[in-house]
Design an enzyme around this catalytic site. Structure first.
Site, PDB file in Angstrom:
ATOM      1  N   ALA A  65       0.857  -1.181   0.000  1.00 38.67           N
ATOM      2  CA  ALA A  65       0.000   0.000   0.000  1.00 38.67           C
ATOM      3  C   ALA A  65       0.892   1.230   0.000  1.00 38.67           C
ATOM      4  O   ALA A  65       2.041   1.170   0.454  1.00 38.67           O
ATOM      5  CB  ALA A  65      -0.893  -0.020   1.228  1.00 38.67           C
ATOM      6  N   GLY A 109       0.606  -4.986   1.088  1.00 36.05           N
ATOM      7  CA  GLY A 109      -0.631  -5.071   0.302  1.00 36.05           C
ATOM      8  C   GLY A 109      -0.417  -5.752  -1.041  1.00 36.05           C
ATOM      9  O   GLY A 109      -1.343  -6.359  -1.594  1.00 36.05           O
ATOM     10  N   GLU A 112      -0.668  -9.289  -0.358  1.00 41.97           N
ATOM     11  CA  GLU A 112      -2.067  -9.577   0.009  1.00 41.97           C
ATOM     12  C   GLU A 112      -2.972  -9.647  -1.215  1.00 41.97           C
ATOM     13  O   GLU A 112      -3.835 -10.519  -1.303  1.00 41.97           O
ATOM     14  CB  GLU A 112      -2.569  -8.520   1.006  1.00 41.97           C
ATOM     15  CG  GLU A 112      -1.890  -8.661   2.363  1.00 41.97           C
ATOM     16  CD  GLU A 112      -2.255  -7.544   3.316  1.00 41.97           C
ATOM     17  OE1 GLU A 112      -1.917  -6.375   3.028  1.00 41.97           O
ATOM     18  OE2 GLU A 112      -2.894  -7.817   4.343  1.00 41.97           O
ATOM     19  N   GLU A 132       4.907  -4.983   7.150  1.00 44.11           N
ATOM     20  CA  GLU A 132       4.200  -3.882   7.831  1.00 44.11           C
ATOM     21  C   GLU A 132       4.716  -3.628   9.236  1.00 44.11           C
ATOM     22  O   GLU A 132       4.649  -2.508   9.737  1.00 44.11           O
ATOM     23  CB  GLU A 132       2.694  -4.197   7.897  1.00 44.11           C
ATOM     24  CG  GLU A 132       1.960  -4.095   6.563  1.00 44.11           C
ATOM     25  CD  GLU A 132       1.933  -5.386   5.767  1.00 44.11           C
ATOM     26  OE1 GLU A 132       2.761  -6.304   6.034  1.00 44.11           O
ATOM     27  OE2 GLU A 132       1.094  -5.499   4.862  1.00 44.11           O
TER      28      GLU A 132
HETATM   29  C1  HXC Z   1       5.019   4.363  -1.304  1.00 43.36           C
HETATM   30  C2  HXC Z   1       6.883   3.375  -2.183  1.00 43.36           C
HETATM   31  C3  HXC Z   1       6.549   2.143  -1.609  1.00 43.36           C
HETATM   32  C4  HXC Z   1       5.332   2.072  -0.849  1.00 43.36           C
HETATM   33  C5  HXC Z   1       8.399   1.902  -2.662  1.00 43.36           C
HETATM   34  N1  HXC Z   1       8.039   3.183  -2.833  1.00 43.36           N
HETATM   35  N2  HXC Z   1       7.500   1.241  -1.910  1.00 43.36           N
HETATM   36  N3  HXC Z   1       6.131   4.486  -2.034  1.00 43.36           N
HETATM   37  N4  HXC Z   1       4.629   3.215  -0.724  1.00 43.36           N
HETATM   38  N5  HXC Z   1       4.901   0.929  -0.302  1.00 43.36           N
HETATM   39  C6  HXC Z   1       8.740   4.229  -3.561  1.00 43.36           C
HETATM   40  C7  HXC Z   1       9.946   4.752  -2.796  1.00 43.36           C
HETATM   41  O1  HXC Z   1       9.552   5.728  -1.862  1.00 43.36           O
HETATM   42  C8  HXC Z   1      10.767   5.350  -3.917  1.00 43.36           C
HETATM   43  O2  HXC Z   1      10.210   6.582  -4.291  1.00 43.36           O
HETATM   44  C9  HXC Z   1      10.505   4.384  -5.076  1.00 43.36           C
HETATM   45  O3  HXC Z   1       9.285   3.709  -4.757  1.00 43.36           O
HETATM   46  C10 HXC Z   1      11.590   3.342  -5.244  1.00 43.36           C
HETATM   47  O4  HXC Z   1      11.766   2.716  -3.990  1.00 43.36           O
HETATM   48  P1  HXC Z   1      13.207   2.494  -3.304  1.00 43.36           P
HETATM   49  O5  HXC Z   1      12.995   2.241  -1.882  1.00 43.36           O
HETATM   50  O6  HXC Z   1      14.118   3.643  -3.663  1.00 43.36           O
HETATM   51  O7  HXC Z   1      13.694   1.203  -4.085  1.00 43.36           O
HETATM   52  P2  HXC Z   1      14.678   0.052  -3.555  1.00 43.36           P
HETATM   53  O8  HXC Z   1      15.849   0.638  -2.824  1.00 43.36           O
HETATM   54  O9  HXC Z   1      14.920  -0.810  -4.759  1.00 43.36           O
HETATM   55  O10 HXC Z   1      13.836  -0.778  -2.458  1.00 43.36           O
HETATM   56  C11 HXC Z   1      12.692  -1.508  -2.845  1.00 43.36           C
HETATM   57  C12 HXC Z   1      11.858  -1.918  -1.616  1.00 43.36           C
HETATM   58  C13 HXC Z   1      11.546  -0.654  -0.764  1.00 43.36           C
HETATM   59  C14 HXC Z   1      12.628  -2.933  -0.753  1.00 43.36           C
HETATM   60  C15 HXC Z   1      10.569  -2.585  -2.124  1.00 43.36           C
HETATM   61  O11 HXC Z   1      10.994   0.355  -1.629  1.00 43.36           O
HETATM   62  C16 HXC Z   1      10.569  -0.883   0.336  1.00 43.36           C
HETATM   63  O12 HXC Z   1      10.895  -1.410   1.372  1.00 43.36           O
HETATM   64  N6  HXC Z   1       9.319  -0.425   0.123  1.00 43.36           N
HETATM   65  C17 HXC Z   1       8.291  -0.488   1.178  1.00 43.36           C
HETATM   66  C18 HXC Z   1       7.760  -1.900   1.323  1.00 43.36           C
HETATM   67  C19 HXC Z   1       6.684  -1.949   2.404  1.00 43.36           C
HETATM   68  O13 HXC Z   1       6.950  -1.610   3.593  1.00 43.36           O
HETATM   69  N7  HXC Z   1       5.495  -2.379   2.020  1.00 43.36           N
HETATM   70  C20 HXC Z   1       4.350  -2.428   2.962  1.00 43.36           C
HETATM   71  C21 HXC Z   1       3.551  -1.157   2.916  1.00 43.36           C
HETATM   72  S1  HXC Z   1       2.270  -1.121   4.108  1.00 43.36           S
HETATM   73  P3  HXC Z   1      11.113   7.938  -4.362  1.00 43.36           P
HETATM   74  O14 HXC Z   1      10.118   9.012  -4.662  1.00 43.36           O
HETATM   75  O15 HXC Z   1      11.817   8.056  -3.063  1.00 43.36           O
HETATM   76  O16 HXC Z   1      12.046   7.641  -5.505  1.00 43.36           O
HETATM   77  C22 HXC Z   1       1.061  -2.094   3.443  1.00 43.36           C
HETATM   78  C23 HXC Z   1      -0.167  -2.224   4.313  1.00 43.36           C
HETATM   79  C24 HXC Z   1      -1.238  -3.015   3.607  1.00 43.36           C
HETATM   80  O17 HXC Z   1       1.156  -2.602   2.386  1.00 43.36           O
HETATM   81  C25 HXC Z   1      -2.516  -3.014   4.399  1.00 43.36           C
HETATM   82  C26 HXC Z   1      -3.595  -2.152   3.857  1.00 43.36           C
HETATM   83  C27 HXC Z   1      -3.791  -2.191   2.387  1.00 43.36           C
END
Ligand code: HXC
Length: 258
Positions: A65, A109, A112, A132
Site C-alpha cells: 500500500a 498489500g 495480500e 508492515e
Molecule cells: C510508497 C513506495 C513504496 C510504498 C516503494 N516506494 N515502496 N512508495 N509506498 N509501499 C517508492 C519509494 O519511496 C521510492 O520513491 C521508489 O518507490 C523506489 O523505492 P526504493 O525504496 O528507492 O527502491 P529500492 O531501494 O529498490 O527498495 C525496494 C523496496 C523498498 C525494498 C521494495 O521500496 C521498500 O521497502 N518499500 C516499502 C515496502 C513496504 O513496507 N510495504 C508495505 C507497505 S504497508 P522515491 O520518490 O523516493 O524515488 C502495506 C499495508 C497493507 O502494504 C494493508 C492495507 C492495504
C-alpha cells in the site's frame, strides 16, 4: 473510460490487468485500486472474458500500500472510508478465475492482493513479504489470515514478525505459489494457464473456485456436502452434456457457456 495507473489488455478470452506505477514500484494508492476495481467490474460483466491475469512489472508486482498516502491518516480516516475494503478487496470478490503473475517485489498489500487471486505464478526473481511490522502496523487486507492458511503458522509468524522477504523458491516450497518459472517465461506461462482455464465452461470455473474458497470457512463435512450439491447442480448445464459427449465422441468440447 481510460485508465491512468493500470493497463488493461484483452487477448481472446483472457484479459491482462497490469499495475503500472513504476516510479513507486506499483505502490497501491487509492486511485490505482479504484481503477483495478472498475476494470474488474468491466471484466466480470464481459461474457467474452473467461480468465484474468493480474500482474506488475519485472521489478515489482507491488511494493505494498502507498505509505506516503497513508502516513497522515488517523483512525477515523481509515475506519470511516474503509477504502481498502472497497477497492483492494474487489479482487477477492471477483467471480471469474484470476491468476497473479508475480515478478519482483510482492510486499505488504502487494502480497495480500496476490493472495486474493486464485493462484500465484511467480518468476524466479519474485520476493514475497509482509513487512508492515517495520512501519509500526500489521497487514490489513487479509495478510495474516491468508498467509497463515497458505504456508502455516510457523512461517507466517516468521515472515510477519521479522518482516523479512521470502524468495520464489521458498515461496514455492512453502505452498504460497503454484509454479516458479524464469522471469522471461512468466507472462507466456500465465497466458498459457489462463487460456486453458478460459476454454472451460465458465459456470463450472466459477463454481469450482467458489467451492474451493468456501472450504476455508467450512468444516470438512460441510465442505464436502457443498461440493456434492454444486457438482450435482452442474448437471443442469448444457456444458456438462457437451463435455461428457465430446469425451465419448473423441473430440474437443465446445462449451456454450464459456
Ligand atoms: C510508497 C513506495 C513504496 C510504498 C516503494 N516506494 N515502496 N512508495 N509506498 N509501499 C517508492 C519509494 O519511496 C521510492 O520513491 C521508489 O518507490 C523506489 O523505492 P526504493 O525504496 O528507492 O527502491 P529500492 O531501494 O529498490 O527498495 C525496494 C523496496 C523498498 C525494498 C521494495 O521500496 C521498500 O521497502 N518499500 C516499502 C515496502 C513496504 O513496507 N510495504 C508495505 C507497505 S504497508 P522515491 O520518490 O523516493 O524515488 C502495506 C499495508 C497493507 O502494504 C494493508 C492495507 C492495504
Amino acid at each position: 473510460m481510460a485508465y491512468e495507473l493500470i493497463e488493461l489488455d484483452r487477448d481472446g478470452r483472457v484479459a491482462t490487468l497490469r499495475l503500472n506505477r513504476p516510479k513507486a514500484l506499483n505502490a497501491l494508492n487509492a486511485e490505482m485500486m479504484s481503477e483495478v476495481a472498475r476494470a474488474l467490474a468491466e471484466l466480470e460483466a464481459d461474457d467474452g472474458i473467461g480468465c484474468v491475469i493480474l500482474t506488475g512489472s519485472d521489478k515489482a508486482f507491488a511494493a505494498g500500500a502507498d505509505i506516503k498516502e497513508m502516513v497522515d491518516d488517523n483512525y477515523l480516516d481509515i475506519y470511516k472510508t474503509d477504502r481498502f475494503e472497497q477497492n483492494h478487496c474487489s479482487i477477492e470478490r471477483f467471480r471469474k478465475p484470476i491468476i497473479a503473475a508475480v515478478s519482483g517485489y510482492a510486499l505488504g498489500g502487494g502480497c495480500e492482493i496476490a493472495m486474493m487471486c486464485d493462484f500465484i505464478i511467480a518468476s524466479n526473481t519474485a520476493k514475497f513479504g509482509q513487512p508492515e511490522i517495520n512501519l509500526g502496523v500489521i497487514p490489513g487486507i487479509g495478510g495474516t489470515q491468508r498467509l497463515a492458511r497458505a504456508i502455516g503458522k510457523a512461517k507466517a509468524m516468521d515472515l510477519c514478525l521479522t518482516g523479512r522477504m521470502m524468495d520464489a523458491a521458498e515461496a514455492e516450497h512453502s505452498g504460497l505459489v503454484a509454479r516458479v518459472v524464469p522471469v522471461d517465461d512468466l507472462m507466456d506461462t500465465a497466458r498459457g494457464a489462463a487460456n486453458k482455464i478460459a476454454g472451460h465452461s465458465q459456470p463450472a470455473n466459477m463454481i469450482l473456485k467458489e467451492v474451493i474458497d468456501a472450504g476455508y470457512e467450512l468444516t470438512l463435512r460441510e465442505g464436502i456436502r457443498f461440493e456434492r450439491r454444486m457438482f450435482q447442480s452442474l448437471f443442469a448445464t448444457e456444458d456438462q452434456k457437451e463435455g461428457m459427449n465430446a469425451f465419448i465422441e473423441k473430440r474437443k468440447p465446445h462449451f456454450k457457456h464459456r
